[in-house]
Write an enzyme that holds these catalytic residues in place. Structure first.
Site, short mmCIF file in Angstrom:
data_model
loop_
_atom_site.label_atom_id
_atom_site.label_comp_id
_atom_site.label_asym_id
_atom_site.label_seq_id
_atom_site.Cartn_x
_atom_site.Cartn_y
_atom_site.Cartn_z
N SER A 124 0.84 -1.19 0.00
CA SER A 124 0.00 0.00 0.00
C SER A 124 0.87 1.24 0.00
O SER A 124 1.99 1.24 0.54
CB SER A 124 -0.85 -0.02 1.27
OG SER A 124 -1.43 1.24 1.50
N TYR A 148 -1.80 -1.34 10.90
CA TYR A 148 -2.07 -1.81 9.53
C TYR A 148 -0.87 -1.51 8.63
O TYR A 148 -0.36 -2.39 7.93
CB TYR A 148 -3.33 -1.11 8.97
CG TYR A 148 -3.49 -1.29 7.49
CD1 TYR A 148 -3.88 -2.51 6.95
CD2 TYR A 148 -3.22 -0.24 6.60
CE1 TYR A 148 -4.00 -2.68 5.58
CE2 TYR A 148 -3.34 -0.41 5.22
CZ TYR A 148 -3.74 -1.63 4.72
OH TYR A 148 -3.85 -1.81 3.36
N LYS A 152 2.08 -4.00 6.51
CA LYS A 152 2.50 -3.94 5.09
C LYS A 152 4.03 -3.84 5.01
O LYS A 152 4.67 -4.54 4.22
CB LYS A 152 1.85 -2.75 4.38
CG LYS A 152 0.35 -2.87 4.24
CD LYS A 152 -0.05 -4.08 3.39
CE LYS A 152 -1.54 -4.29 3.30
NZ LYS A 152 -1.92 -5.62 2.82
P1 NAD Z 1 -11.09 -6.82 1.16
O1 NAD Z 1 -11.31 -6.81 2.62
O2 NAD Z 1 -12.25 -6.58 0.27
O3 NAD Z 1 -10.37 -8.18 0.72
C1 NAD Z 1 -9.54 -8.90 1.57
C2 NAD Z 1 -10.05 -10.33 1.58
O4 NAD Z 1 -9.21 -11.13 2.43
C3 NAD Z 1 -11.47 -10.47 2.12
O5 NAD Z 1 -12.23 -11.21 1.20
C4 NAD Z 1 -11.31 -11.21 3.45
O6 NAD Z 1 -12.42 -12.03 3.74
C5 NAD Z 1 -10.03 -11.99 3.19
N1 NAD Z 1 -9.27 -12.34 4.39
C6 NAD Z 1 -8.87 -11.54 5.41
N2 NAD Z 1 -8.17 -12.26 6.31
C7 NAD Z 1 -8.11 -13.53 5.85
C8 NAD Z 1 -7.54 -14.74 6.34
N3 NAD Z 1 -6.90 -14.77 7.51
N4 NAD Z 1 -7.67 -15.86 5.61
C9 NAD Z 1 -8.33 -15.85 4.43
N5 NAD Z 1 -8.92 -14.74 3.93
C10 NAD Z 1 -8.80 -13.60 4.64
O7 NAD Z 1 -9.93 -5.75 0.85
P2 NAD Z 1 -9.38 -5.20 -0.54
O8 NAD Z 1 -9.71 -3.77 -0.60
O9 NAD Z 1 -9.77 -6.09 -1.64
O10 NAD Z 1 -7.82 -5.32 -0.25
C11 NAD Z 1 -7.06 -6.44 -0.67
C12 NAD Z 1 -5.64 -6.25 -0.19
O11 NAD Z 1 -5.13 -5.03 -0.70
C13 NAD Z 1 -5.51 -6.17 1.34
O12 NAD Z 1 -4.32 -6.83 1.72
C14 NAD Z 1 -5.38 -4.69 1.60
O13 NAD Z 1 -4.67 -4.40 2.77
C15 NAD Z 1 -4.62 -4.23 0.37
N6 NAD Z 1 -4.83 -2.82 0.06
C16 NAD Z 1 -6.09 -2.34 -0.11
C17 NAD Z 1 -6.30 -1.00 -0.39
C18 NAD Z 1 -7.69 -0.44 -0.57
O14 NAD Z 1 -7.84 0.77 -0.54
N7 NAD Z 1 -8.71 -1.25 -0.77
C19 NAD Z 1 -5.19 -0.14 -0.50
C20 NAD Z 1 -3.92 -0.66 -0.33
C21 NAD Z 1 -3.74 -2.01 -0.06
C1 UD1 Z 2 -6.95 5.20 3.80
C2 UD1 Z 2 -5.95 4.73 4.82
C3 UD1 Z 2 -4.78 4.10 4.09
C4 UD1 Z 2 -5.26 2.95 3.21
C5 UD1 Z 2 -6.32 3.52 2.27
C6 UD1 Z 2 -6.93 2.46 1.42
C7 UD1 Z 2 -6.17 6.23 6.76
C8 UD1 Z 2 -5.55 7.33 7.54
N1 UD1 Z 2 -5.52 5.85 5.64
O1 UD1 Z 2 -6.30 6.10 2.93
O2 UD1 Z 2 -3.83 3.61 5.00
O3 UD1 Z 2 -4.19 2.41 2.47
O4 UD1 Z 2 -7.38 4.13 3.03
O5 UD1 Z 2 -7.72 1.58 2.18
O6 UD1 Z 2 -7.20 5.71 7.14
N2 UD1 Z 2 -12.45 11.61 3.37
C9 UD1 Z 2 -13.42 12.52 3.71
N3 UD1 Z 2 -14.60 12.06 4.22
C10 UD1 Z 2 -14.85 10.73 4.40
C11 UD1 Z 2 -13.84 9.79 4.05
C12 UD1 Z 2 -12.65 10.27 3.55
O7 UD1 Z 2 -13.23 13.73 3.57
O8 UD1 Z 2 -15.91 10.37 4.89
C13 UD1 Z 2 -11.18 12.11 2.83
C14 UD1 Z 2 -9.97 11.72 3.67
O9 UD1 Z 2 -9.73 12.68 4.65
C15 UD1 Z 2 -8.88 11.68 2.59
C16 UD1 Z 2 -9.62 11.25 1.32
O10 UD1 Z 2 -11.00 11.51 1.56
O11 UD1 Z 2 -8.39 12.96 2.39
C17 UD1 Z 2 -9.44 9.78 1.01
O12 UD1 Z 2 -9.76 9.05 2.18
P1 UD1 Z 2 -9.83 7.44 2.20
O13 UD1 Z 2 -10.70 6.98 1.10
O14 UD1 Z 2 -10.17 7.03 3.59
O15 UD1 Z 2 -8.34 7.00 1.84
P2 UD1 Z 2 -6.94 7.43 2.51
O16 UD1 Z 2 -7.13 8.25 3.71
O17 UD1 Z 2 -6.10 7.99 1.42
#
Ligand code: NAD
Ligand code: UD1
Length: 337
Positions: A124, A148, A152
């Site tokens: 991330s 979290y 990572k």
């Molecule tokens: P998500 O929660 O939709 O998907 C994660 C999946 O992993 C879920 O289906 C959950 O049931 C499964 N899971 C969790 N723990 C588990 C375990 N112990 N065994 C088996 N399955 C398990 O999240 P996502 O948004 O699809 O994210 C996927 C990956 O990307 C995650 O590792 C997350 O940290 C990373 N990531 C997400 C974002 C984002 O903004 N969505 C940003 C950066 C990194």
């Molecule tokens: C957040 C996480 C980051 C993670 C990412 C993807 C935090 C501090 N950071 O990032 O670690 O990798 O999600 O899952 O939680 N915002 C509003 N109103 C809302 C929600 C968000 O104004 O109700 C703003 C936030 O302040 C930010 C932007 O929208 O400026 C994006 O927010 P968000 O979608 O939560 O992502 P990040 O904060 O970038």
């Protein structure tokens, strides 16, 4: 040979399963469904007309992971499984360290036992911590401000150490920026279990009348309109990035780190406006206090992924907003479970 996708029923995992199946890969998915629904995989199959072999399996369960490995000829792993709520990780650090770190260790041990040494890992942009300059490049210093984020960083380090110990490993660390949007069919998308923490799912719930008002967290940041800037990326582009990373780990050995972002930053108000224009819907919002822990500006330099993976994001913010709304509109209650 098949690709093992951990966390494949989740938001990014389900979209990546679609891309994998559409490009002719066999997909085996393990997920404990702690933050997702089986229905997502049914929809993946409906979109592609192909089958995902699914195991309801926790990555902490090594005997079950071994069974999955024994029953399938796995070539490489794409590892999404993990918990991802930053705030919850501060309240429940042990839950996050156990699930994300111990879970990954179990997976890597089983992979090693079966000689499967190619992995693409979901890192991330959070690993850049409070970087002082943008755009963010992969060689910038890393740090973490939440359990979290620490998970990572630690997993990145574990995978680097593993490669040092055994050069047969091939590791892709993908640092995602802010994934939003949904599959263009409207059949799969992001389905948060509680009130969303992230911006786009919050906006779509306000648009749907399920939440009354969006709070814009902070309007006094040193940015052109005072709100924070992020690099929003369409989840379908992100999914395609995984295919390119997979090609890389199948071809070469080493540790490869890439940003997956668009390289363009949008403020919170920009996103609201883009959503309103793309969908012809007004979003009820108010300017509120800053959210603790937010960085002011975060966007990628995506040049390394373009050069080394031949990947770049293609979908713009309008399409991200349209697809996010299409998903919400067609699935007012998400997957319904
Ligand atoms: P998500 O929660 O939709 O998907 C994660 C999946 O992993 C879920 O289906 C959950 O049931 C499964 N899971 C969790 N723990 C588990 C375990 N112990 N065994 C088996 N399955 C398990 O999240 P996502 O948004 O699809 O994210 C996927 C990956 O990307 C995650 O590792 C997350 O940290 C990373 N990531 C997400 C974002 C984002 O903004 N969505 C940003 C950066 C990194
Ligand atoms: C957040 C996480 C980051 C993670 C990412 C993807 C935090 C501090 N950071 O990032 O670690 O990798 O999600 O899952 O939680 N915002 C509003 N109103 C809302 C929600 C968000 O104004 O109700 C703003 C936030 O302040 C930010 C932007 O929208 O400026 C994006 O927010 P968000 O979608 O939560 O992502 P990040 O904060 O970038």
């Amino acid at each position: 040979m098949a690709i093992l996708v951990t966390g494949g029923a989740g938001f990014i995992g389900s979209h990546t399963c679609v891309s994998l199946l559409e490009t002719g890969h066999e997909v085996v998915c393990v997920d404990n469904l702690s933050n997702s629904s089986r229905t997502a995989l049914d929809r993946v199959q409906a979109i592609t007309g192909k089958t995902v072999k699914f195991y309801e399996c926790d990555i902490l369960d090594k005997p079950m992971l071994s069974k999955v490995m024994r029953e399938n000829a796995i070539d490489a792993v794409i590892h999404f499984a993990g918990l991802k709520a930053v705030g919850e990780s501060v309240a429940l650090p042990l839950k996050y360290y156990h699930n994300n770190i111990t879970g990954t260790l179990c997976l890597l041990e089983v992979m090693g036992e079966f000689g499967v040494k190619k992995i693409v890992f979901s890192s991330s942009a959070t690993v850049y911590g409070k970087a002082e300059t943008v755009p963010l490049t992969e060689d910038m210093p890393t740090s973490a401000y939440s359990p979290y984020g620490q998970t990572k960083l630690m997993i990145e380090q574990i995978l680097k150490d593993l490669y040092v110990s055994d050069n047969e490993w091939s590791v892709s660390l993908l640092r995602y920026f802010n994934p939003i949007g949904a599959h263009q069919s409207g059949l799969i998308g992001e389905d948060p279990r509680d009130i969303p923490n992230n911006l786009m799912p919050y906006i779509t719930k306000v648009a749907a009348g399920k939440l009354a008002q969006l709070s814009v967290f902070g309007s006094d940041y040193p940015t052109p309109d005072g709100t924070c800037i992020r690099d929003y990326i369409h989840v379908a582009d992100l999914a395609e990035g995984h295919l390119k990373a997979l090609d890389k780990v199948r071809r070469e050995r080493g540790v490869f780190i890439h940003n997956l972002g668009t390289g363009t930053g949008y403020s919170v108000l920009d996103v609201i406006k883009a959503f309103e224009t793309a969908n012809d819907i007004k979003i009820n919002y108010r300017l509120a206090d800053r959210r603790p822990g937010d960085v002011t500006i975060c966007y990628a330099d995506p040049a390394k992924a373009k050069k080394e993976l031949d990947w770049e994001a293609k979908r713009d913010i309008v399409q991200m907003c349209r697809d996010a709304w299409n998903w919400q509109k067609n699935n007012p209650d998400g997957y319904g479970d």
